[in-house]
Design a protein around this motif. Structure first.
Motif, PDB file in Angstrom:
ATOM      1  N   GLU A 173       0.828  -1.200   0.000  1.00  0.00           N
ATOM      2  CA  GLU A 173       0.000   0.000   0.000  1.00  0.00           C
ATOM      3  C   GLU A 173       0.865   1.254   0.000  1.00  0.00           C
ATOM      4  O   GLU A 173       0.549   2.255  -0.652  1.00  0.00           O
ATOM      5  N   GLY A 174       1.994   1.194   0.751  1.00  0.00           N
ATOM      6  CA  GLY A 174       2.886   2.355   0.755  1.00  0.00           C
ATOM      7  C   GLY A 174       3.564   2.566  -0.581  1.00  0.00           C
ATOM      8  O   GLY A 174       3.780   3.712  -1.026  1.00  0.00           O
ATOM      9  N   VAL A 175       3.904   1.474  -1.257  1.00  0.00           N
ATOM     10  CA  VAL A 175       4.566   1.582  -2.566  1.00  0.00           C
ATOM     11  C   VAL A 175       3.625   2.193  -3.595  1.00  0.00           C
ATOM     12  O   VAL A 175       3.985   3.129  -4.337  1.00  0.00           O
TER      13      VAL A 175
ATOM     14  N   LYS B  61       3.149   5.914  -3.020  1.00  0.00           N
ATOM     15  CA  LYS B  61       4.284   6.728  -3.453  1.00  0.00           C
ATOM     16  C   LYS B  61       4.344   6.815  -4.984  1.00  0.00           C
ATOM     17  O   LYS B  61       4.740   7.839  -5.568  1.00  0.00           O
ATOM     18  N   VAL B  62       3.976   5.709  -5.660  1.00  0.00           N
ATOM     19  CA  VAL B  62       3.962   5.734  -7.132  1.00  0.00           C
ATOM     20  C   VAL B  62       2.910   6.733  -7.627  1.00  0.00           C
ATOM     21  O   VAL B  62       3.150   7.518  -8.565  1.00  0.00           O
ATOM     22  N   ALA B  63       1.732   6.685  -6.987  1.00  0.00           N
ATOM     23  CA  ALA B  63       0.677   7.622  -7.394  1.00  0.00           C
ATOM     24  C   ALA B  63       1.094   9.057  -7.137  1.00  0.00           C
ATOM     25  O   ALA B  63       0.790   9.960  -7.948  1.00  0.00           O
ATOM     26  N   GLN B  64       1.805   9.283  -6.025  1.00  0.00           N
ATOM     27  CA  GLN B  64       2.247  10.639  -5.723  1.00  0.00           C
ATOM     28  C   GLN B  64       3.398  11.077  -6.617  1.00  0.00           C
ATOM     29  O   GLN B  64       3.559  12.272  -6.885  1.00  0.00           O
ATOM     30  N   GLY B  65       4.221  10.120  -7.061  1.00  0.00           N
ATOM     31  CA  GLY B  65       5.385  10.470  -7.900  1.00  0.00           C
ATOM     32  C   GLY B  65       5.095  10.506  -9.379  1.00  0.00           C
ATOM     33  O   GLY B  65       6.012  10.779 -10.183  1.00  0.00           O
ATOM     34  N   LEU B  66       3.888  10.180  -9.786  1.00  0.00           N
ATOM     35  CA  LEU B  66       3.525  10.175 -11.204  1.00  0.00           C
ATOM     36  C   LEU B  66       2.857  11.511 -11.560  1.00  0.00           C
ATOM     37  O   LEU B  66       1.843  11.879 -10.962  1.00  0.00           O
ATOM     38  N   GLY B  67       3.450  12.209 -12.495  1.00  0.00           N
ATOM     39  CA  GLY B  67       2.880  13.500 -12.903  1.00  0.00           C
ATOM     40  C   GLY B  67       3.039  13.748 -14.392  1.00  0.00           C
ATOM     41  O   GLY B  67       3.789  13.064 -15.089  1.00  0.00           O
ATOM     42  N   LYS B  68       2.261  14.757 -14.891  1.00  0.00           N
ATOM     43  CA  LYS B  68       2.296  15.094 -16.317  1.00  0.00           C
ATOM     44  C   LYS B  68       3.434  16.058 -16.591  1.00  0.00           C
ATOM     45  O   LYS B  68       3.625  17.031 -15.865  1.00  0.00           O
ATOM     46  N   ARG B  69       4.145  15.749 -17.684  1.00  0.00           N
ATOM     47  CA  ARG B  69       5.226  16.610 -18.107  1.00  0.00           C
ATOM     48  C   ARG B  69       5.358  16.528 -19.636  1.00  0.00           C
ATOM     49  O   ARG B  69       5.413  15.422 -20.178  1.00  0.00           O
ATOM     50  N   ASP B  70       5.342  17.697 -20.264  1.00  0.00           N
ATOM     51  CA  ASP B  70       5.530  17.762 -21.724  1.00  0.00           C
ATOM     52  C   ASP B  70       4.510  16.900 -22.462  1.00  0.00           C
ATOM     53  O   ASP B  70       4.827  16.139 -23.378  1.00  0.00           O
ATOM     54  N   GLY B  71       3.240  16.969 -22.035  1.00  0.00           N
ATOM     55  CA  GLY B  71       2.184  16.240 -22.721  1.00  0.00           C
ATOM     56  C   GLY B  71       2.148  14.765 -22.429  1.00  0.00           C
ATOM     57  O   GLY B  71       1.374  14.028 -23.044  1.00  0.00           O
ATOM     58  N   GLY B  72       2.978  14.299 -21.490  1.00  0.00           N
ATOM     59  CA  GLY B  72       2.982  12.883 -21.116  1.00  0.00           C
ATOM     60  C   GLY B  72       3.135  12.707 -19.604  1.00  0.00           C
ATOM     61  O   GLY B  72       3.016  13.663 -18.833  1.00  0.00           O
ATOM     62  N   TYR B  73       3.331  11.489 -19.176  1.00  0.00           N
ATOM     63  CA  TYR B  73       3.486  11.190 -17.748  1.00  0.00           C
ATOM     64  C   TYR B  73       4.927  10.777 -17.461  1.00  0.00           C
ATOM     65  O   TYR B  73       5.579  10.119 -18.272  1.00  0.00           O
ATOM     66  N   ARG B  74       5.366  11.195 -16.283  1.00  0.00           N
ATOM     67  CA  ARG B  74       6.738  10.860 -15.890  1.00  0.00           C
ATOM     68  C   ARG B  74       6.770  10.506 -14.393  1.00  0.00           C
ATOM     69  O   ARG B  74       6.126  11.176 -13.582  1.00  0.00           O
ATOM     70  N   LEU B  75       7.465   9.414 -14.059  1.00  0.00           N
ATOM     71  CA  LEU B  75       7.571   8.919 -12.663  1.00  0.00           C
ATOM     72  C   LEU B  75       8.885   9.391 -12.075  1.00  0.00           C
ATOM     73  O   LEU B  75       9.937   9.291 -12.718  1.00  0.00           O
ATOM     74  N   ASP B  76       8.830   9.940 -10.842  1.00  0.00           N
ATOM     75  CA  ASP B  76      10.071  10.425 -10.239  1.00  0.00           C
ATOM     76  C   ASP B  76      10.997   9.247  -9.894  1.00  0.00           C
ATOM     77  O   ASP B  76      10.587   8.086  -9.859  1.00  0.00           O
ATOM     78  N   GLU B  77      12.256   9.568  -9.670  1.00  0.00           N
ATOM     79  CA  GLU B  77      13.279   8.540  -9.477  1.00  0.00           C
ATOM     80  C   GLU B  77      13.046   7.709  -8.214  1.00  0.00           C
ATOM     81  O   GLU B  77      13.308   6.498  -8.204  1.00  0.00           O
ATOM     82  N   ARG B  78      12.564   8.330  -7.183  1.00  0.00           N
ATOM     83  CA  ARG B  78      12.364   7.597  -5.911  1.00  0.00           C
ATOM     84  C   ARG B  78      11.305   6.517  -6.061  1.00  0.00           C
ATOM     85  O   ARG B  78      11.474   5.384  -5.625  1.00  0.00           O
ATOM     86  N   ALA B  79      10.180   6.849  -6.717  1.00  0.00           N
ATOM     87  CA  ALA B  79       9.119   5.874  -6.935  1.00  0.00           C
ATOM     88  C   ALA B  79       9.584   4.768  -7.878  1.00  0.00           C
ATOM     89  O   ALA B  79       9.270   3.582  -7.698  1.00  0.00           O
ATOM     90  N   ALA B  80      10.357   5.169  -8.918  1.00  0.00           N
ATOM     91  CA  ALA B  80      10.877   4.155  -9.855  1.00  0.00           C
ATOM     92  C   ALA B  80      11.838   3.199  -9.161  1.00  0.00           C
ATOM     93  O   ALA B  80      11.856   1.983  -9.436  1.00  0.00           O
ATOM     94  N   GLU B  81      12.625   3.758  -8.246  1.00  0.00           N
ATOM     95  CA  GLU B  81      13.556   2.900  -7.504  1.00  0.00           C
ATOM     96  C   GLU B  81      12.805   1.886  -6.638  1.00  0.00           C
ATOM     97  O   GLU B  81      13.219   0.724  -6.518  1.00  0.00           O
TER      98      GLU B  81
END
Length: 461
Positions: free
Chosen positions: A45-47, A50-70
């Motif tokens: 549930e914590g993972v 964090k993925v939902a919080q680290g996923l955002g729109k950038r340049d017309g697409g979605y990008r996941l931050d490094e911490r969530a990807a790790e």
């Protein structure tokens, strides 16, 4: 039997305490292990959060931050974002066997459990629904339903379970303890019979076989030693009795001839005086032989006892009367202070009379300068014990000699040899009292403080 029950009670109590301790230890250990496992790494549930919080729109697409990807890489997990139409808008390491489009029914089916056998967890996102999946068979997901009444009754159920466990532990411990006690009981009974000099023959089979054989060996050894001691004591007593018998006949002849010579008017005064000395020494020798034989018989419990109800007060009066009739020196003042004269004890009249005579004569013999002798009696508060007490105000006995005065003369237990008389008087009294299941107590404050002898016997009520 009391010792066996005590062992069983302690065994049961120890078993219950150990069982409760083990149960508590297991609960604590289980809690520690579960807590450690849960907190060792981020929960699914914590993972997904964090993925939902680290996923955002950038340049017309979605990008996941490094911490969530790790985090996803660390847990070998994949992720995707479902849009409002049910299509995958974004994904991260999405397996090829996972569909890219879902309807409402399919979403509702996998949202709680599995998607294509992947354990999945979901979290609400601003643009849809974030789904994080873990490798197959890496997580087990179950749904547990509880009724409110069942949850409210859970403490009572746990208490009932604990009591059932205690009862089960008690039952098991009683069964095991009873079986153990059944094996121990003969050993305990055998050990208790050893001091009574009874023959012990225990079964040497079972887990206590070595101990049983040891007890049997000790019993056999004690029986042999007891038989040897008894044979030796009988031989010694018979030897003393035989010597005493052999001495009586020539001694009687010596006393007879000495008496005739002492009373003969035909002999000179000097020879008659010498004959009197022979007679008196012969009578002393005869008394010594008689006392030695009696003490020997009492020492080895071979003296026959003619038991009957006896009043000690009557015997005390008889001793005093005989002493006064035989011309007691005026330097000695003797007094009777008898109470409860009707009280009787079970005893041998002749032996008890001899004991009282010996105590009185002991006060006379050891106080040649004279003394006051008091004979008194007393009854214990519960009327179970009757005492006859002989007290004098003579020179007394040193405290260090009181413990050995009841020992036979020239015994290894005596540190100081007998200086006056043959020393059989008080030892004879001690053995007469012992033969009557009584107790002799001697008290003296030391020299010039007198001596008190207390004979205590069970009374007849």
């Amino acid at each position: 039997m009391e010792a066996i029950l005590r062992i069983l009670r302690r065994f049961v109590a120890t078993t219950i305490l150990v069982s409760i301790g083990v149960l508590i230890f297991n609960f604590v250990l289980l809690g520690v292990l579960v807590f450690k496992e849960i907190n060792q790494a981020p929960s699914p549930e914590g993972v997904v959060k964090k993925v939902a919080q680290g996923l955002g729109k950038r340049d017309g697409g979605y990008r996941l931050d490094e911490r969530a990807a790790e985090l996803l890489t660390q847990h070998r997990a994949w992720a995707m974002l479902l849009g409002e139409e049910g299509k995958v808008e974004w994904d991260y390491q999405l397996p090829s066997d996972v569909p890219r489009s879902y309807n409402l029914i399919e979403v509702s089916q996998f949202s709680r459990y599995y998607l294509m056998e992947y354990p999945v967890y979901i979290w609400k996102h601003g643009d849809g629904l974030v789904v994080v999946g873990y490798p197959k068979k890496s997580h087990w997901k179950y749904q547990l339903d509880f009724l409110p009444e069942w949850v409210r009754s859970l403490p009572l159920r746990l208490l009932t379970l604990l009591l059932l466990n205690v009862a089960l532990a008690l039952l098991v411990s009683v069964l095991i303890g009873t079986r153990l006690i059944r094996r121990i009981r003969p050993l305990v009974e055998g050990v208790l019979r050893l001091p009574r000099e009874e023959t012990v023959e225990l079964d040497s089979k079972g887990i206590f076989g070595d101990l049983a054989r040891s007890i049997n060996s000790v019993s056999d050894m004690l029986q042999k030693k007891t038989a040897a001691l008894k044979a030796r004591d009988e031989a010694r007593s018979n030897w003393i009795a035989g010597i005493s018998h052999d001495i009586r006949t020539p001694l009687s002849m010596i006393l007879g001839y000495a008496s005739e010579m002492e009373d003969s008017p035909d002999l000179p005064q000097e020879q008659r005086h010498q004959a009197g000395i022979i007679r008196r020494q012969g009578e002393r020798l005869r008394s010594l032989v008689s006392d030695l034989n009696l003490v020997s018989m009492l020492e080895y419990e071979m003296q026959p006892l003619h038991m009957k109800p006896v009043r000690l007060a009557v015997l005390a009066r008889q001793v005093v009367a005989d002493l006064l009739n035989n011309g007691l020196d005026e330097r000695y003042d003797i007094e009777l202070q008898l109470a409860d004269e009707a009280i009787q004890i079970n005893g041998d009249e002749k032996l008890l009379l001899r004991a009282i005579e010996n105590l009185v004569q002991n006060s006379v013999r050891h106080n040649p300068q004279g003394c006051r002798i008091v004979i008194r009696s007393s009854l214990s508060e519960d009327r179970s014990r009757y005492c006859l007490i002989v007290t004098d105000d003579g020179k007394g006995i040193p405290q260090e000699q009181l413990a050995e005065i009841t020992e036979l003369p020239y015994s290894s237990k005596r540190k100081k040899p007998v200086q006056q008389g043959h020393g059989l008087g008080v030892p004879m009294v001690a053995r007469i009292v012992q033969a009557h299941r009584g107790e002799l107590t001697l008290e003296s404050g030391g020299e010039r403080s007198g001596l008190q002898a207390v004979m205590e016997f069970p009374s007849l009520l």
